[in-house]
Design an enzyme around this catalytic site. Sequence first.
Site, PDB file in Angstrom:
ATOM      1  N   TYR A 215       4.058  11.537   0.559  1.00 29.70           N
ATOM      2  CA  TYR A 215       3.879  10.283   1.286  1.00 29.70           C
ATOM      3  C   TYR A 215       5.227   9.786   1.783  1.00 29.70           C
ATOM      4  CZ  TYR A 215      -0.999   9.624  -0.096  1.00 29.70           C
ATOM      5  OH  TYR A 215      -2.353   9.762  -0.250  1.00 29.70           O
TER       6      TYR A 215
ATOM      7  N   ASP B 268      -6.071   4.109   2.213  1.00 29.62           N
ATOM      8  CA  ASP B 268      -6.650   2.779   2.378  1.00 29.62           C
ATOM      9  C   ASP B 268      -6.648   2.341   3.838  1.00 29.62           C
ATOM     10  OD1 ASP B 268      -7.216   2.405  -0.280  1.00 29.62           O
ATOM     11  OD2 ASP B 268      -5.422   1.218  -0.717  1.00 29.62           O
TER      12      ASP B 268
END
EC number: 5.4.99.12
Length: 306
Positions: free
Chosen positions: A130, A66
Amino acid sequence: MSACLAAGSARARYLVYFQYLGTDFNGVAAVRGPQHAVGVQNYLEEAAERLNSVVPVKFTISSRTDAGVHALSNAAHLDIQRRSGQPPFSPEVLTEALNTHLRHPAIRVLQAFRVPSHFHARYAATSRTYLYRLATGCPRPDHLSVFERNRCWPLRADCLDVAAMQEAAQHLLGTHDFSAFQSTGSPATSPVRTLRRASVSPEPSSPLVLPGESRGLRFWSLEFESQSFLYRQVRRMTAVLVAVGLGALTPAQVKMILESRDPLGRHQSRVAPAHGLFLKSVLYGDLGPASTQPPVPSESQHRSHR
């Protein structure tokens, strides 16, 4: 360009690793049309235009991030079709050429590798990791070093109950329906994912913060590994684990949230800020991390990574 020229030229597929600071971008994916927003992919494909491929070069991104999210190492595949009689670019030349033509200083191509023509950067990935960074002891955002801003989530609390966070993270490990941690707009056909690793640990003192300006700052890292994640799953899991660390939730409640499969519940609807999240790595079966990749097998030797 004539059809016969295109037909007589050789097409080569490459796997490219690249990194970026996501602050200036509307995510990694290209933004098409007359808009002011721009994605990392726009700059990569603009740089690839300078390679004079017979057909336009399109990057197929492994992991979409994002706006504001960073990547230590994302990946993509691309095809380059040179003019008839010209050999394919070597991976080293391709890496150097892309970096030479990139017009944004917050993007860098790390490495490139030749891969078989059927290789797919998104579907062949076997692992994605992540990293989410937190900073405690930060009563105001301007108390954070300018070099750490937009690279972590600053929290006012002086400390976190890390043991409780680690206990809560254990409830998330394994194969589950993660609907409770999925934001609307997810293209996934199934909410079932297998979380292989979820860890919470202190970071060493940031080298970007001077001793005199730390004012009690402490940095923390959360890491999550899976083959794939749902839309905003990592940021929503992070928000819940931070709530545990602050004492607003118990580890047992995290298990209840997971089992509820309800993404609109009061506690699990919060999403951690994008600027603390980094895509750390994307792996492909017998292909190692970008810094230690062995040679990619030839088309005839290639084994399926699925």
